[in-house]
Design a protein around this motif. Structure first.
Motif, PDB file in Angstrom:
ATOM      1  N   ARG A 231       0.785  -1.295  -0.132  1.00 46.23           N
ATOM      2  CA  ARG A 231       0.095  -0.106  -0.125  1.00 46.23           C
ATOM      3  C   ARG A 231       0.865   1.474   0.126  1.00 46.23           C
ATOM      4  O   ARG A 231       0.409   2.002  -0.516  1.00 46.23           O
ATOM      5  N   ASN A 232       2.092   1.296   0.651  1.00 47.77           N
ATOM      6  CA  ASN A 232       2.769   2.511   0.729  1.00 47.77           C
ATOM      7  C   ASN A 232       2.026   3.430   1.483  1.00 47.77           C
ATOM      8  O   ASN A 232       2.526   4.633   1.212  1.00 47.77           O
ATOM      9  N   ASN A 233       1.450   3.184   2.518  1.00 50.34           N
ATOM     10  CA  ASN A 233       0.885   4.072   3.254  1.00 50.34           C
ATOM     11  C   ASN A 233       1.863   4.686   4.244  1.00 50.34           C
ATOM     12  O   ASN A 233       1.600   4.293   5.577  1.00 50.34           O
ATOM     13  N   LEU A 234       3.035   5.459   3.832  1.00 45.32           N
ATOM     14  CA  LEU A 234       4.083   5.728   4.693  1.00 45.32           C
ATOM     15  C   LEU A 234       3.931   7.297   4.867  1.00 45.32           C
ATOM     16  O   LEU A 234       4.222   8.011   3.796  1.00 45.32           O
ATOM     17  N   PHE A 235       3.852   7.587   6.116  1.00 42.73           N
ATOM     18  CA  PHE A 235       3.910   9.387   6.284  1.00 42.73           C
ATOM     19  C   PHE A 235       5.027   9.584   7.260  1.00 42.73           C
ATOM     20  O   PHE A 235       5.033   9.082   8.238  1.00 42.73           O
ATOM     21  N   ILE A 236       6.086  10.074   6.299  1.00 41.14           N
ATOM     22  CA  ILE A 236       7.365  10.627   7.198  1.00 41.14           C
ATOM     23  C   ILE A 236       7.320  11.966   7.485  1.00 41.14           C
ATOM     24  O   ILE A 236       7.016  12.813   6.795  1.00 41.14           O
ATOM     25  N   VAL A 237       7.630  12.188   8.799  1.00 42.58           N
ATOM     26  CA  VAL A 237       7.733  13.604   9.307  1.00 42.58           C
ATOM     27  C   VAL A 237       9.240  13.929   9.732  1.00 42.58           C
ATOM     28  O   VAL A 237       9.953  13.151  10.385  1.00 42.58           O
ATOM     29  N   GLY A 238       9.981  14.967   9.331  1.00 44.99           N
ATOM     30  CA  GLY A 238      11.493  15.329   9.754  1.00 44.99           C
ATOM     31  C   GLY A 238      11.760  16.555   8.948  1.00 44.99           C
ATOM     32  O   GLY A 238      11.198  17.116   8.315  1.00 44.99           O
ATOM     33  N   ASP A 239      13.340  16.707   9.309  1.00 51.16           N
ATOM     34  CA  ASP A 239      13.786  18.026   8.706  1.00 51.16           C
ATOM     35  C   ASP A 239      15.183  17.491   8.334  1.00 51.16           C
ATOM     36  O   ASP A 239      16.016  17.321   9.266  1.00 51.16           O
ATOM     37  N   ASP A 240      15.474  17.489   7.220  1.00 50.00           N
ATOM     38  CA  ASP A 240      16.977  17.211   6.640  1.00 50.00           C
ATOM     39  C   ASP A 240      17.818  18.164   7.111  1.00 50.00           C
ATOM     40  O   ASP A 240      18.995  17.718   7.490  1.00 50.00           O
ATOM     41  N   ASP A 241      17.512  19.334   7.598  1.00 48.15           N
ATOM     42  CA  ASP A 241      18.523  20.266   8.255  1.00 48.15           C
ATOM     43  C   ASP A 241      18.924  20.031   9.446  1.00 48.15           C
ATOM     44  O   ASP A 241      19.682  20.733  10.077  1.00 48.15           O
ATOM     45  N   GLN A 242      17.997  18.939  10.197  1.00 46.20           N
ATOM     46  CA  GLN A 242      18.363  18.786  11.613  1.00 46.20           C
ATOM     47  C   GLN A 242      18.759  17.251  11.589  1.00 46.20           C
ATOM     48  O   GLN A 242      18.702  16.484  13.057  1.00 46.20           O
ATOM     49  N   SER A 243      19.517  16.715  10.684  1.00 42.89           N
ATOM     50  CA  SER A 243      20.115  15.392  10.614  1.00 42.89           C
ATOM     51  C   SER A 243      21.398  15.585  11.206  1.00 42.89           C
ATOM     52  O   SER A 243      22.379  16.031  10.562  1.00 42.89           O
ATOM     53  N   THR A 283      18.032  34.648  10.530  1.00 45.76           N
ATOM     54  CA  THR A 283      19.453  34.376  10.715  1.00 45.76           C
ATOM     55  C   THR A 283      19.875  32.998  10.485  1.00 45.76           C
ATOM     56  O   THR A 283      20.943  32.510   9.784  1.00 45.76           O
ATOM     57  N   ALA A 284      19.245  32.024  11.462  1.00 47.49           N
ATOM     58  CA  ALA A 284      19.372  30.489  10.895  1.00 47.49           C
ATOM     59  C   ALA A 284      19.321  29.989   9.611  1.00 47.49           C
ATOM     60  O   ALA A 284      20.078  29.258   9.246  1.00 47.49           O
ATOM     61  N   SER A 285      18.396  30.561   8.919  1.00 49.26           N
ATOM     62  CA  SER A 285      17.822  30.068   7.588  1.00 49.26           C
ATOM     63  C   SER A 285      19.071  30.451   6.676  1.00 49.26           C
ATOM     64  O   SER A 285      19.174  29.962   5.653  1.00 49.26           O
ATOM     65  N   ARG A 286      19.574  31.674   7.033  1.00 45.88           N
ATOM     66  CA  ARG A 286      20.806  32.161   5.927  1.00 45.88           C
ATOM     67  C   ARG A 286      21.944  31.153   6.007  1.00 45.88           C
ATOM     68  O   ARG A 286      22.741  30.568   5.360  1.00 45.88           O
ATOM     69  N   LEU A 287      22.159  30.852   7.383  1.00 46.48           N
ATOM     70  CA  LEU A 287      23.125  29.963   7.800  1.00 46.48           C
ATOM     71  C   LEU A 287      23.133  28.568   6.991  1.00 46.48           C
ATOM     72  O   LEU A 287      23.905  27.963   6.224  1.00 46.48           O
ATOM     73  N   ILE A 288      21.997  27.815   7.027  1.00 51.00           N
ATOM     74  CA  ILE A 288      21.682  26.582   6.722  1.00 51.00           C
ATOM     75  C   ILE A 288      21.578  26.385   5.260  1.00 51.00           C
ATOM     76  O   ILE A 288      21.818  25.511   4.390  1.00 51.00           O
ATOM     77  N   SER A 289      21.174  27.709   4.536  1.00 51.71           N
ATOM     78  CA  SER A 289      21.196  27.757   2.998  1.00 51.71           C
ATOM     79  C   SER A 289      22.586  27.417   2.436  1.00 51.71           C
ATOM     80  O   SER A 289      22.740  27.345   1.227  1.00 51.71           O
ATOM     81  N   CYS A 290      23.694  27.559   3.108  1.00 50.50           N
ATOM     82  CA  CYS A 290      24.901  27.531   2.743  1.00 50.50           C
ATOM     83  C   CYS A 290      25.238  25.773   2.513  1.00 50.50           C
ATOM     84  O   CYS A 290      26.311  25.474   1.873  1.00 50.50           O
ATOM     85  N   ASN A 291      24.271  24.973   2.900  1.00 48.79           N
ATOM     86  CA  ASN A 291      24.562  23.509   2.661  1.00 48.79           C
ATOM     87  C   ASN A 291      23.964  23.190   1.174  1.00 48.79           C
ATOM     88  O   ASN A 291      22.806  23.677   0.830  1.00 48.79           O
ATOM     89  N   ALA A 292      24.940  22.338   0.570  1.00 51.58           N
ATOM     90  CA  ALA A 292      24.334  22.082  -0.706  1.00 51.58           C
ATOM     91  C   ALA A 292      23.353  21.193  -0.754  1.00 51.58           C
ATOM     92  O   ALA A 292      22.448  21.064  -1.652  1.00 51.58           O
ATOM     93  N   LYS A 293      23.648  19.834   0.025  1.00 53.80           N
ATOM     94  CA  LYS A 293      22.776  18.720  -0.122  1.00 53.80           C
ATOM     95  C   LYS A 293      21.654  18.929   1.079  1.00 53.80           C
ATOM     96  O   LYS A 293      21.676  18.684   2.066  1.00 53.80           O
ATOM     97  N   ARG A 294      20.570  19.632   0.540  1.00 53.50           N
ATOM     98  CA  ARG A 294      19.297  19.593   1.277  1.00 53.50           C
ATOM     99  C   ARG A 294      18.169  20.221   0.486  1.00 53.50           C
ATOM    100  O   ARG A 294      18.266  20.661  -0.741  1.00 53.50           O
ATOM    101  N   TYR A 295      16.793  20.054   1.104  1.00 47.84           N
ATOM    102  CA  TYR A 295      15.540  20.598   0.385  1.00 47.84           C
ATOM    103  C   TYR A 295      15.573  22.028   0.749  1.00 47.84           C
ATOM    104  O   TYR A 295      15.687  22.696   1.870  1.00 47.84           O
ATOM    105  N   GLU A 296      15.215  22.776  -0.355  1.00 45.73           N
ATOM    106  CA  GLU A 296      15.020  24.322  -0.214  1.00 45.73           C
ATOM    107  C   GLU A 296      13.898  24.556   0.621  1.00 45.73           C
ATOM    108  O   GLU A 296      12.884  23.922   0.259  1.00 45.73           O
ATOM    109  N   LYS A 297      14.058  25.520   1.460  1.00 47.67           N
ATOM    110  CA  LYS A 297      12.514  25.707   2.351  1.00 47.67           C
ATOM    111  C   LYS A 297      12.632  27.283   2.565  1.00 47.67           C
ATOM    112  O   LYS A 297      13.601  28.038   2.751  1.00 47.67           O
TER     113      LYS A 297
END
Length: 632
Positions: A231-243, A283-297
């Motif tokens: 069925r793939n009824n998979l509901f995932i919640v998380g933040d790649d920026d907090q890995s 301010t935190a968003s400016r910092l994390i935007s410097c990571n290349a491998k991430r979802y844009e938010k």
């Protein structure tokens, strides 16, 4: 839905069938979304017994279940809440009749590795750290499903690690025990080999919700993918920026690849931060935007504008800690409680000066991590053993700590008596003139140390006796950055510099030890005061006021972070620390440490969006949007 949700939350809560990825920024209400979505499924007529909610810790599973029960107003449901390990162990219990008594205890694991250290004749100075690190590596190898033939150990040679790994596994098998990682590996094997058993669990758990998905490792994800079929009824919640748990096998790449594995998955961004002010979020968003491998938010702050983020430079760590303590007192005068304030740092060695200053000012504090005592570190114990020997303590136990550090190739057999006599040791080597010379050199060194003030004595042991070279050699053997170990010596010298006599310094050590014991007792009974913790430990928490300590290159990012993925992980950790703050955020760094010039962390430059210029004295840097200097 009785509660007011924003559009993104509403979309996530009302999702029913098929895969969905919820990107949940800091303070965006992810627990609320998971509990309300679980209730929504039940309201749609879905059998509660077919719903599985997975979290990463028992505490998080308990909290999630309690919040869900409150939402259900006490109505009994059969929704399953649990950690990965508890869920997979339940599956193994049914398949293989495992019991809780089959799970290895932590003390048994430690004992197995220690036994092998003795058995293989390994000379390990920092045994406690080494044993923990090796067990961590064993866990990593299992969770990543790696072959030992292609694994490069971080703590010892490949041949030594292989022997320890295989010896550990053999002891586990002999005792009929399994560890937490075995649960995952065996469950994966079970589902791979027994499709009938897999189908039974697929039929039971038709809807799977996973919290903190960014912390998942390879074997956990592989099992979940099998369990979710067809069925793939998979509901995932998380933040790649907090890995921030790469050392455990958690990688943001798994979350980044979710839409590749499930092309039909819907994606929702919970982009409204209900925790922090606009200045902190931006301010935190400016910092994390410097990571290349991430979802844009694009994150926005529901609270609106607040005070600027304050970036401040101090001349040295002593000035930094004094400044922070004075500002804490200002905050209390302004109506804040000490419990509203947190000091975050990169590693457990960092807060020693802060602890001493808080004790001096009688400001209560609580620590989430173990209370560190610099003076009980094995390197400190070696140095103090030299000083005690110079003062006349020639007990065999004391001399054994120094005799081959650095290596003089002196046999333990030459130190047979309870109190060491140098003349007898020289007599033992009377036919080996070069050995006699080494003993005489040690006697001379101890004589030189006898009347030195503390800081000069530590420096002489490091440079004159050659202890620094011994530490560098040991670091190579242990595959550590030598700076990590040399920093312990730098800290010890920093402490010694504050005292004129050995007696005063040793009195301070005893008092510090006593205060730490009192602090540990107070924490158990009624924890209160300022919170001190590592960036790792702060994850999931929030405070009105946050101080980030020592934002300097080599500390954060840590000196051991060399490759791009390591730097990106360090940046995520700094981002996690910044986003703990609700109202006020202070980022502090120093110009000089241990007499050496220090560089401001690249992360500070990144969130400032410019190369900063010095702005007079130790007041700080002109930072435009982020603000500077002391709060008022």
């Amino acid at each position: 839905m009785t509660r007011e949700f924003n559009a993104s939350q509403k979309e996530a809560v009302s999702h029913v069938d098929g895969p969905m990825m919820v990107l949940a920024g800091p303070g965006s209400g992810k627990t609320t979304v998971i509990t309300h979505r679980t209730k929504y499924l039940i309201d749609q007529g879905i059998d509660p017994g077919g719903i599985l909610v997975i979290t990463f810790t028992r505490a998080a599973a308990r909290e999630m279940q309690e919040r869900f029960m409150t939402l259900m107003e006490g109505r009994s449901t059969r929704v399953s809440f649990g950690t990965f390990h508890s869920v997979f162990f339940t599956i193994l219990k049914y398949a293989y009749r495992y019991q809780a008594s089959d799970i290895v205890r932590e003390d048994q694991k430690l004992r197995y590795i220690r036994e092998m250290i003795q058995e293989y004749g390994l000379e390990i100075e920092d045994e406690h750290e080494f044993v923990s690190a090796v067990l961590g590596e064993i866990s990593f190898v299992k969770s990543e499903m790696l072959s030992l033939d292609h694994y490069y150990s971080k703590n010892c040679s490949e041949s030594v690690f292989k022997k320890l790994y295989q010896g550990y596994e053999e002891r586990m098998r002999r005792a009929g025990l399994l560890d937490f990682d075995d649960m995952l590996v065996i469950c994966h094997q079970l589902f791979t080999e027994r499709k009938d058993i897999l189908k039974a669990w697929q039929d039971k758990f038709r809807y799977i919700l996973i919290d903190e998905f960014q912390d998942i490792n390879k074997v956990q994800y592989e099992i979940v993918k099998m369990l979710a079929l067809p069925r793939n009824n998979l509901f995932i919640v998380g933040d790649d920026d907090q890995s921030v748990y790469r050392f455990r096998g958690a990688k943001p790449e798994i979350m980044l690849g979710f839409t590749r594995d499930y092309p039909q998955a819907k994606t929702v961004l919970l982009g409204t931060n209900y925790r922090s002010t606009r200045e902190i979020v931006d301010t935190a968003s400016r910092l994390i935007s410097c990571n290349a491998k991430r979802y844009e938010k694009k994150l926005t702050a529901a609270k609106g504008a607040g005070k600027p983020v304050i970036t401040s430079m101090s001349s040295d760590p002593q000035e930094e800690t004094l400044r922070i303590v004075e500002e804490m007192k200002d905050y209390v005068k302004a109506g804040y409680r000490l419990e509203d304030i947190a000091v975050l740092y990169r590693t457990n060695l960092d807060p020693r000066l802060m602890i001493e200053k808080l004790m001096e000012y009688n400001i209560p504090f609580t620590m989430k991590d173990s209370l560190p005592n610099l003076y009980e570190h094995w390197i400190s114990q070696n140095v103090l053993a030299y000083i005690r020997a110079a003062g006349g303590d020639l007990k065999r136990s004391n001399i054994l700590q120094i005799i081959n550090r650095p290596n003089r190739y002196v046999s333990r057999d030459s130190l047979e008596e309870v109190t060491v006599s140098w003349n007898k040791v020289k007599a033992f080597y009377q036919d080996k003139g070069w050995m006699v010379e080494r003993i005489e050199q040690l006697e001379y060194d101890l004589l030189m140390l006898r009347d030195m003030p503390p800081v000069a004595a530590v420096n002489y042991i490091r440079k004159g006796v050659g202890y620094d070279e011994y530490i560098k050699e040991y670091a190579r053997f242990r595959r550590m950055k030598q700076e990590e170990l040399l920093e312990v010596l730098d800290q010890l010298m920093e402490s010694a510099a504050g005292f004129k006599t050995m007696e005063e310094w040793f009195d301070h050590m005893e008092e510090y030890k006593k205060r730490l014991r009192e602090q540990a007792r107070a924490q158990k009974t009624a924890p209160q005061g300022v919170s001190l913790m590592t960036m790792h430990s702060s994850k999931g928490l929030e405070f009105k006021v946050v101080y980030i300590l020592d934002a300097n290159e080599g500390i954060t990012p840590h000196r051991k972070a060399v490759l791009d993925p390591d730097i990106e992980e360090e940046r995520r950790m700094f981002y996690v620390a910044m986003t703990r703050a609700k109202e006020r955020l202070h980022v502090c760094y120093v110009r000089e440490r241990y007499g050496k010039r220090q560089e401001m962390s690249r992360f500070v430059q990144e969130y400032l969006g410019q190369i900063p210029r010095e702005a007079g004295g130790s007041r700080g840097w002109q930072t435009g949007k982020s603000g500077t200097g002391r709060k008022r």
